[in-house]
Design an enzyme around this catalytic site. Structure first.
Site, PDB file in Angstrom:
ATOM      1  CE  LYS A  77      -3.635   2.181   2.828  1.00 29.89           C
ATOM      2  NZ  LYS A  77      -4.501   2.020   4.017  1.00 29.89           N
ATOM      3  CB  SER A 152      -7.910   3.819   3.246  1.00 31.96           C
ATOM      4  OG  SER A 152      -7.004   3.187   4.140  1.00 31.96           O
ATOM      5  CB  SER A 176      -7.977   0.832   6.033  1.00 33.24           C
ATOM      6  OG  SER A 176      -8.657   2.046   5.955  1.00 33.24           O
TER       7      SER A 176
HETATM    8  N1  GLN Z   1     -12.745   4.318   7.033  1.00 34.82           N
HETATM    9  C1  GLN Z   1     -11.958   4.651   8.163  1.00 34.82           C
HETATM   10  C2  GLN Z   1     -11.483   6.078   8.067  1.00 34.82           C
HETATM   11  O1  GLN Z   1     -11.676   6.681   7.057  1.00 34.82           O
HETATM   12  C3  GLN Z   1     -10.802   3.712   8.320  1.00 34.82           C
HETATM   13  C4  GLN Z   1      -9.576   4.101   7.608  1.00 34.82           C
HETATM   14  C5  GLN Z   1      -8.383   3.240   7.916  1.00 34.82           C
HETATM   15  O2  GLN Z   1      -8.500   2.186   8.573  1.00 34.82           O
HETATM   16  N2  GLN Z   1      -7.221   3.682   7.470  1.00 34.82           N
HETATM   17  O3  GLN Z   1     -10.934   6.611   8.984  1.00 34.82           O
END
Ligand code: GLN
Length: 499
Positions: A77, A152, A176
């Protein structure tokens, strides 16, 4: 034709001379090019990966592999540092940034013989639930190109879903890794907070962030965890807890103690585990939540019945704090983000405005306004607000108190139960654009995943179900802090019950 099922099977094929690392890399580079429309990779390291594959093939004389991840083709990532390679967090802010060092996880992958094939698309600074917040365009779900990948770590999930690499590393601050794994029908593992070093992981919310693993086989996730976990002098928040041989603990098939041959392969411990009946809990409020899709609810509850038939106990418990987890998460993570992202000022890192003027403050403002996308700006503003004088106690202190309460309740739940089960996400992968105008609705979709990050426990999404609309969805399993072993062993049992 190169065929991939697991690291173990790949290694056997290498040792039998049925394949080579070069063949694997050629297969994946071609697949990545053919599936470029998915937008899973922001960069492909073709020449470099091929060179490394040649070296690994040459080094593996008479079938001796160089390490536990010899030739394993991995994607990273775009928030995990890889020395000498571009690292952007899918943001315009860092579009020209090159990493000067390897993240500890990256270094451990390389030391174990892995081949890094490319850099994967994600939501900008890991903020989002659909991968629509990337400065480099959305990632498409390979099961239905009109639907989101999840976020994400959407690129990392789709890369594994579409067979563009063997495993990927993502990051999980509030879901994410688990949420895109759910949307893509693969395994997504978020270990305990402090299990894997965060050194070299671009910070979003430091007390929540954790590197996680995507794979199609549970054994692969367990093996990669085993390799990249553990203490690190560069990250004082990494726990000293022993890293166990997780991959060796997975026992296929439930073998009755009396029929198993103890001296042959199976330790007594493993046999006892194969017969173990688990005490499982689920939150009543989670399964009754109005946002939960009906089909996900039905299939999850039907699965719980099957677990009971297998002799496990599955108990509905009260969890009145459920309504508070999303607000608590967004108060605390935005606060941490507003502080973490203050380093991007156009001087030390990243984008600097081309506008000329003499005022330093104006330069900061213009650089940050141009460099950050809309969602990141929303989080910085929210976070700065909850930390501001006059509102700090009402929001930040309150949220910290809720986090503490959640931790206490979690401890008492695990005094009684082995694991907590829930759907991973309340709905299957939605259509691209469907939720982009409603940030609150997007936030609320994180209702089942943020809890594990708030309290620091390990959690996994297992690809057990297919929705009536044809899309996959998962079951989330959570165990007590640092009980990755229990999590993986239970997951193996649950995967056997896949219909
Ligand atoms: N959807 C969550 C956020 O936007 C989780 C994001 C993540 O785990 N990096 O904060």
């Amino acid at each position: 034709m190169f065929d991939y099922t697991s690291i173990k099977a790949f290694h056997t094929a290498l040792q039998n001379g049925q394949t080579t690392c070069v063949e694997a890399v050629l297969f994946y580079t071609q697949a990545i090019r053919e599936q470029a429309h998915l937008n899973a990779f922001l960069e492909l390291y073709e020449t470099e990966a091929l060179q490394r594959a040649k070296e690994l093939d040459a080094a593996a004389v008479s079938g001796n592999l160089t390490g536990p991840l010899h030739g394993v083709v991995v994607g990273l990532k775009d928030v995990i540092a890889h020395k000498g390679h571009t690292l952007t967090a899918s943001s315009k802010m860092l579009s020209n940034f090159q990493s000067l060092y390897n993240a500890t996880a990256t270094q451990k992958l390389l030391d174990a013989g892995a081949i890094i094939i490319g850099r994967q698309n994600c939501d900008e600074f890991a903020m989002g639930s659909s991968n629509e917040n990337s400065a480099f365009g959305p990632v498409l779900n390979a099961a239905d190109n009109t639907r989101v990948a999840g976020g994400s770590s959407g690129g990392s999930a789709v890369a594994v879903q579409a067979g563009l690499c063997m495993v990927s590393l993502g990051s999980d601050t509030g879901g994410s890794v688990r949420q895109p794994a759910d949307f893509c029908g693969i395994i997504g593992l978020k270990p305990s907070y402090g299990r894997i070093s965060r050194y070299g992981l671009i910070a979003y919310a430091s007390s929540f962030d954790q590197i996680g693993i995507f794979s199609t086989s549970l054994e692969d996730a367990a093996l990669v965890l085993e390799v990249i976990a553990g203490p690190d002098e560069y990250d004082s928040t990494v726990a000293q807890e022993a890293v166990l041989p997780y991959s060796k603990a997975i026992l296929k098939g439930t073998i009755a103690p009396e029929t198993a041959n103890i001296s042959n392969e199976l330790s007594e411990e493993k046999i006892a585990h194969a017969a173990k009946k688990f005490k499982l809990a689920y939150f009543k409020e989670a399964l009754e939540h109005p946002s939960l899709d009906k089909n996900i609810q039905e299939q999850t509850l039907a699965y719980f019945e099957r677990l009971k038939q297998e002799g496990h106990t599955v108990t509905a418990i009260d969890f009145s704090l459920l309504e508070y987890v999303v607000p608590t998460y967004y108060v605390l993570t935005t606060a941490e983000a507003s502080s973490n992202l203050s380093r991007y000022d156009g001087v030390r890192y990243g984008h600097r405005t081309a506008a000329t003027g003499n005022d330093l403050t104006e330069m900061y403002k213009a650089s940050r306004s141009e460099g950050f996308g809309e969602e990141v700006k929303r989080r910085i503003l929210l976070g700065t607000f909850v930390l501001s004088e006059g509102f700090y106690d009402a929001y930040f202190t309150k949220a910290q108190q809720v986090r503490q309460l959640l931790k206490q309740q979690t401890n008492s739940i695990f005094q009684e139960f082995d694991a907590i089960l829930s759907p991973t996400v309340p709905s299957p992968a939605f259509k691209i654009g469907e939720k982009t105008n409603d940030p609150i609705e997007m936030f609320l979709g994180d209702i089942y995943t943020v809890y594990a990050n708030l309290v620091g426990i390990p959690a996994i999404s297992l690809p057990l179900f297919t929705h009536t609309n044809g899309m996959p969805f998962g079951l989330q399993v959570m165990t007590r802090s640092f009980d990755e072993m229990g999590l993986i062993q239970l997951s193996a049992r649950l995967m056997e019950l896949k219909s």
